[in-house]
Design a protein around this motif. Structure first.
Motif, PDB file in Angstrom:
ATOM      1  N   SER A 176       0.832  -1.204   0.000  1.00 46.11           N
ATOM      2  CA  SER A 176       0.000   0.000   0.000  1.00 46.11           C
ATOM      3  C   SER A 176       0.869   1.258   0.000  1.00 46.11           C
ATOM      4  N   GLN A 177       2.092   1.117   0.540  1.00 47.51           N
ATOM      5  CA  GLN A 177       3.023   2.242   0.581  1.00 47.51           C
ATOM      6  C   GLN A 177       4.429   1.732   0.300  1.00 47.51           C
ATOM      7  N   VAL A 178       5.187   2.497  -0.477  1.00 48.31           N
ATOM      8  CA  VAL A 178       6.576   2.145  -0.726  1.00 48.31           C
ATOM      9  C   VAL A 178       7.419   3.404  -0.541  1.00 48.31           C
ATOM     10  N   PRO A 179       8.198   3.465   0.553  1.00 46.15           N
ATOM     11  CA  PRO A 179       9.117   4.590   0.724  1.00 46.15           C
ATOM     12  C   PRO A 179      10.461   4.250   0.085  1.00 46.15           C
ATOM     13  N   VAL A 180      11.056   5.224  -0.593  1.00 45.71           N
ATOM     14  CA  VAL A 180      12.342   4.988  -1.243  1.00 45.71           C
ATOM     15  C   VAL A 180      13.100   6.311  -1.294  1.00 45.71           C
ATOM     16  N   PHE A 181      14.414   6.212  -1.206  1.00 45.97           N
ATOM     17  CA  PHE A 181      15.227   7.426  -1.264  1.00 45.97           C
ATOM     18  C   PHE A 181      15.376   7.918  -2.698  1.00 45.97           C
ATOM     19  N   GLU A 182      15.514   9.226  -2.831  1.00 45.17           N
ATOM     20  CA  GLU A 182      15.693   9.829  -4.147  1.00 45.17           C
ATOM     21  C   GLU A 182      16.912   9.233  -4.840  1.00 45.17           C
ATOM     22  N   GLU A 183      16.788   8.989  -6.124  1.00 49.00           N
ATOM     23  CA  GLU A 183      17.815   8.415  -7.008  1.00 49.00           C
ATOM     24  C   GLU A 183      17.996   6.908  -6.808  1.00 49.00           C
ATOM     25  N   ALA A 184      17.263   6.308  -5.921  1.00 52.49           N
ATOM     26  CA  ALA A 184      17.302   4.854  -5.756  1.00 52.49           C
ATOM     27  C   ALA A 184      16.334   4.211  -6.738  1.00 52.49           C
ATOM     28  N   PRO A 185      16.529   2.901  -7.032  1.00 51.09           N
ATOM     29  CA  PRO A 185      15.566   2.194  -7.894  1.00 51.09           C
ATOM     30  C   PRO A 185      14.317   1.819  -7.110  1.00 51.09           C
ATOM     31  N   VAL A 186      13.231   1.573  -7.832  1.00 52.07           N
ATOM     32  CA  VAL A 186      11.981   1.181  -7.180  1.00 52.07           C
ATOM     33  C   VAL A 186      11.257   0.148  -8.031  1.00 52.07           C
ATOM     34  N   GLU A 187      10.557  -0.748  -7.353  1.00 51.67           N
ATOM     35  CA  GLU A 187       9.674  -1.690  -8.020  1.00 51.67           C
ATOM     36  C   GLU A 187       8.340  -1.695  -7.292  1.00 51.67           C
ATOM     37  N   LEU A 188       7.267  -1.492  -8.021  1.00 56.40           N
ATOM     38  CA  LEU A 188       5.913  -1.575  -7.469  1.00 56.40           C
ATOM     39  C   LEU A 188       5.284  -2.847  -8.031  1.00 56.40           C
ATOM     40  N   ARG A 189       4.781  -3.677  -7.116  1.00 63.30           N
ATOM     41  CA  ARG A 189       4.335  -5.003  -7.540  1.00 63.30           C
ATOM     42  C   ARG A 189       2.846  -5.051  -7.853  1.00 63.30           C
ATOM     43  N   CYS A 190       2.513  -5.837  -8.871  1.00 59.69           N
ATOM     44  CA  CYS A 190       1.126  -6.024  -9.272  1.00 59.69           C
ATOM     45  C   CYS A 190       0.946  -7.458  -9.739  1.00 59.69           C
ATOM     46  N   ASN A 191      -0.024  -8.136  -9.153  1.00 61.17           N
ATOM     47  CA  ASN A 191      -0.413  -9.475  -9.608  1.00 61.17           C
ATOM     48  C   ASN A 191      -1.884  -9.454  -9.972  1.00 61.17           C
ATOM     49  N   TYR A 192      -2.247 -10.270 -10.943  1.00 61.18           N
ATOM     50  CA  TYR A 192      -3.638 -10.278 -11.371  1.00 61.18           C
ATOM     51  C   TYR A 192      -4.117 -11.723 -11.512  1.00 61.18           C
ATOM     52  N   SER A 193      -5.418 -11.879 -11.544  1.00 58.88           N
ATOM     53  CA  SER A 193      -6.004 -13.170 -11.880  1.00 58.88           C
ATOM     54  C   SER A 193      -7.123 -12.940 -12.875  1.00 58.88           C
ATOM     55  N   SER A 194      -7.195 -13.817 -13.859  1.00 59.40           N
ATOM     56  CA  SER A 194      -8.221 -13.720 -14.887  1.00 59.40           C
ATOM     57  C   SER A 194      -8.345 -15.056 -15.586  1.00 59.40           C
ATOM     58  N   SER A 195      -9.554 -15.376 -16.019  1.00 59.42           N
ATOM     59  CA  SER A 195      -9.782 -16.632 -16.729  1.00 59.42           C
ATOM     60  C   SER A 195      -9.570 -16.474 -18.236  1.00 59.42           C
ATOM     61  N   VAL A 196      -9.329 -15.224 -18.680  1.00 61.00           N
ATOM     62  CA  VAL A 196      -9.113 -14.963 -20.104  1.00 61.00           C
ATOM     63  C   VAL A 196      -7.842 -14.131 -20.270  1.00 61.00           C
ATOM     64  N   SER A 197      -7.440 -13.971 -21.529  1.00 59.57           N
ATOM     65  CA  SER A 197      -6.274 -13.126 -21.803  1.00 59.57           C
ATOM     66  C   SER A 197      -6.617 -11.678 -21.485  1.00 59.57           C
ATOM     67  N   VAL A 198      -5.590 -10.934 -21.093  1.00 59.99           N
ATOM     68  CA  VAL A 198      -5.854  -9.576 -20.599  1.00 59.99           C
ATOM     69  C   VAL A 198      -4.928  -8.544 -21.212  1.00 59.99           C
ATOM     70  N   TYR A 199      -5.371  -7.293 -21.114  1.00 56.80           N
ATOM     71  CA  TYR A 199      -4.512  -6.140 -21.306  1.00 56.80           C
ATOM     72  C   TYR A 199      -4.196  -5.601 -19.918  1.00 56.80           C
ATOM     73  N   LEU A 200      -3.009  -5.010 -19.774  1.00 66.33           N
ATOM     74  CA  LEU A 200      -2.568  -4.542 -18.468  1.00 66.33           C
ATOM     75  C   LEU A 200      -2.134  -3.085 -18.547  1.00 66.33           C
ATOM     76  N   PHE A 201      -2.420  -2.343 -17.503  1.00 65.37           N
ATOM     77  CA  PHE A 201      -2.160  -0.906 -17.485  1.00 65.37           C
ATOM     78  C   PHE A 201      -1.565  -0.508 -16.130  1.00 65.37           C
ATOM     79  N   TRP A 202      -0.754   0.543 -16.174  1.00 60.00           N
ATOM     80  CA  TRP A 202      -0.390   1.261 -14.961  1.00 60.00           C
ATOM     81  C   TRP A 202      -0.817   2.720 -15.150  1.00 60.00           C
ATOM     82  N   TYR A 203      -1.540   3.224 -14.146  1.00 64.85           N
ATOM     83  CA  TYR A 203      -1.942   4.627 -14.106  1.00 64.85           C
ATOM     84  C   TYR A 203      -1.242   5.292 -12.927  1.00 64.85           C
TER      85      TYR A 203
END
Lengths: 114, 116
Positions: free
Chosen positions: B9-36
């Motif tokens: 729900s929250q990710v703190p990170v220092f400036e100029e450091a790398p970051v990864e925000l995680r997302c997992n999904y479930s679906s019974s069909v093929s999907v399109y994926l977005f980040w907003y």
């Protein structure tokens, strides 16, 4: 560039009032959407419309109705506002109903019901 | 039906450091994926999208995401973050056909906090 304009950024209303939230888009999009956004719950779809005078319920339509009399305008109506409808409301539009084309969002209306 | 899980729900990170925000999904069909992304006091804007083809997609502001079908994930990354990246990030999924109210499902959001 697509512009989705919500008529009010902030709105304060009283319990029991009938509340209208207005949204206008300028890109001739067929589809328009209303979401509410609450901390920890993300965005939840209230209603959407795929054509003038056409509407479909989303995930949480209870206590809300919508109106789409013109293609560019989509109104969300709270028939009798209650405190649990205090929230951020986001309007969006898209060229295609779902899938390839992204949704374009307005800046939101923060609604407080006292 | 489909669902999206953003594990943090929250990710703190220092400036100029790398970051990864995680997302997992479930679906019974093929999907399109977005980040907003949602900057303070603004609506959402599209950061990037995966429709088909290369599993590594690049978006605006130096962000990229990788689609992993076997792990049903679509994690967002940036090699070096800036103070201006402070925002709420939403992962969303849509079936690649059909429609209706199941069309676009959002995760609950991850608040990226950049520390100087």
């Amino acid at each position: 560039d697509v512009k989705v304009t919500q008529s009010s950024r902030y709105l304060v209303k009283r319990t029991g009032e009938k509340v209208f939230l207005e949204c206008v888009q300028d890109m001739d999009h067929e589809n328009m959407f209303w979401y509410r956004q609450d901390p920890g719950l993300g965005l939840r779809l209230i209603y959407f419309s795929y054509d003038v005078k056409m509407k479909e319920k989303g995930d949480i339509p209870e206590g809300y109705s919508v109106s789409r009399e013109k293609k560019e305008r989509f109104s969300l109506i709270l028939e009798s506002a209650s405190t649990n409808q205090t929230s951020m409301y986001l309007c969006a539009s898209s060229l295609i109903l779902w899938g390839i084309q992204p949704q374009h969002f307005g800046d939101g209306t923060r609604l407080s019901i006292l | 039906a489909q669902s999206v899980t953003q594990l943090d729900s929250q990710v703190p990170v220092f400036e100029e450091a790398p970051v990864e925000l995680r997302c997992n999904y479930s679906s019974s069909v093929s999907v399109y994926l977005f980040w907003y992304v949602q900057y303070p006091n603004q609506g959402l804007q599209l950061l990037l999208k995966y429709l088909s083809g290369s599993t590594l997609v690049k978006g605006i502001n130096g962000f990229e995401a990788e689609f992993n079908k076997s792990q049903t994930s679509f994690h967002l990354r940036k090699p070096s973050v800036h103070i201006s990246d402070t925002a709420e990030y939403f992962c969303a999924v849509s079936p690649d056909s059909g429609g209706g109210a199941d069309g676009l499902t959002f995760g609950k959001g991850t608040h990226l906090i950049i520390q100087p």
